[in-house]
Design an enzyme around this catalytic site. Structure first.
Site, short mmCIF file in Angstrom:
data_model
loop_
_atom_site.label_atom_id
_atom_site.label_comp_id
_atom_site.label_asym_id
_atom_site.label_seq_id
_atom_site.Cartn_x
_atom_site.Cartn_y
_atom_site.Cartn_z
N GLU A 80 55.16 -21.07 -93.91
CA GLU A 80 54.51 -19.80 -94.21
C GLU A 80 54.01 -19.81 -95.65
OE1 GLU A 80 56.74 -16.42 -92.82
OE2 GLU A 80 56.08 -15.18 -94.51
N ASP A 82 52.61 -16.91 -98.31
CA ASP A 82 52.57 -15.46 -98.38
C ASP A 82 51.69 -14.90 -99.48
OD1 ASP A 82 54.35 -15.15 -96.29
OD2 ASP A 82 56.11 -14.96 -97.57
N GLU A 84 51.79 -10.93 -100.32
CA GLU A 84 52.38 -9.67 -99.89
C GLU A 84 52.33 -8.65 -101.03
OE1 GLU A 84 55.58 -10.61 -96.48
OE2 GLU A 84 56.20 -11.25 -98.47
N THR A 98 54.11 -13.75 -103.98
CA THR A 98 53.69 -14.99 -103.33
C THR A 98 54.93 -15.81 -103.00
OG1 THR A 98 53.48 -16.23 -105.40
CG2 THR A 98 51.55 -14.98 -104.66
N ASN A 99 54.89 -16.52 -101.88
CA ASN A 99 56.05 -17.32 -101.48
C ASN A 99 55.58 -18.44 -100.58
OD1 ASN A 99 58.72 -18.11 -101.29
ND2 ASN A 99 59.45 -16.20 -100.36
N ARG A 108 60.92 -19.44 -102.74
CA ARG A 108 59.97 -19.99 -103.72
C ARG A 108 59.04 -18.86 -104.20
NH1 ARG A 108 60.67 -23.55 -99.46
NH2 ARG A 108 61.44 -25.63 -100.04
N GLU A 109 59.62 -17.74 -104.50
CA GLU A 109 58.86 -16.53 -104.76
C GLU A 109 58.43 -16.42 -106.22
OE1 GLU A 109 59.24 -11.83 -103.50
OE2 GLU A 109 61.02 -13.11 -103.55
N TRP A 175 64.21 -5.29 -98.13
CA TRP A 175 63.83 -6.10 -99.29
C TRP A 175 64.15 -5.36 -100.58
CZ3 TRP A 175 58.12 -8.27 -99.81
CH2 TRP A 175 58.04 -9.07 -100.95
#
Length: 264
Positions: A80, A82, A84, A98-99, A108-109, A175
């Site tokens: 994936e 991301d 978001e 972002t990840n 890995r955000e 979250w």
């Protein structure tokens, strides 16, 4: 050149049918209330490409609501990438998260504050996913890079599964650990001008077919000037970086962290 999508032909609604609609000018709207959110995804499965989308967020700050534009392989051990948008209650503003997930593992955000109001107008968000790196852009300015190679060492990288583009708006309470203010519902997000310059799998997923110029695009690196602009954005607007969060997540700094901030 890039191919611009027709949301009615290139996307299928996957959830919240009553909250998703296409306007006369081709803008795609997703919404949510306390009962359900909504989402859509491409019919096509991509294996590398450049993906552009113009997005406008809910006009009033939507605490703990997540609006997403991302690639997802939709497998048990999924990959994936991301983009978001989170209504962050701690900062009382929208942030861009972002990840990268590889074989089901994320962590890995990197998150960014905005230097503009993402709910006031449409802005362009881009992901370039190539065999050697992933680059995220806002309005043409690079904000993050994730590379596959560190010298002669090959790092974990999402290149073994094709992915669909997915769009969604959903309740991010789990979250943020902060409840949504449902008195502000319904919440909405708008998408338009989705464009691709990408490769897809053909022949029972055994061959790769690319749009014109996609191969050349995917082989390019960021210029020194672009890398410098990315470093400036990260210095001014990055509000969270997993590479600096060893105590929370990692015993040692991940190997990719040493190469994803280097200029040159």
């Amino acid at each position: 050149m890039s191919t611009e999508a027709d949301f009615g032909k290139d996307f299928t609604i996957t959830s919240g049918m009553d909250h998703a609609k296409i306007s006369a000018d081709g803008t795609f709207e997703l919404g949510m209330d306390q009962v359900t959110g909504s989402g859509a995804e491409t019919f096509a499965d991509y294996i590398f490409g450049k993906f552009d989308m113009q997005i406008k967020l809910n006009p009033t700050f939507a605490k703990s609501i997540v609006t997403a534009f991302y690639l997802n392989s939709k497998t048990e051990h999924h990959n994936e990438i991301d983009v978001e948008f989170l209504g962050d209650p701690g900062r009382n503003q929208y942030i861009l998260s972002t990840n990268v997930f590889i074989n089901g593992t994320g962590l890995r955000e990197q998150q960014f504050a905005f230097w503009f109001d993402p709910s006031a107008d449409f802005h362009n968000y881009t992901v370039i996913w190539s065999p050697k790196q992933i680059i995220w852009f806002i309005d043409g300015t690079p904000i993050r890079i994730f590379k596959k190679q560190n010298g002669t060492v090959t790092l974990p990288y999402p290149d073994n599964q094709s992915m669909k583009i997915q769009l969604s708006i959903w309740d991010g309470t789990a979250w943020t650990q902060q409840p949504v203010d449902w008195s502000q519902a319904p919440f909405k997000a708008w998408y338009r001008n989705y464009r691709t310059k990408a490769c897809t799998l053909t022949g029972n997923a055994t061959a790769i077919s690319c749009q014109p110029n996609a191969t050349a695009l995917l082989s390019k690196d960021l210029s020194i000037d672009a890398q410098t602009k990315m470093a400036e954005v990260q210095s001014k607007y990055m509000v969270y970086n997993y590479c600096n969060d060893q105590m929370k997540i990692f015993e040692n700094t991940p190997l990719e962290c040493a190469i994803n901030t280097k200029i040159g």
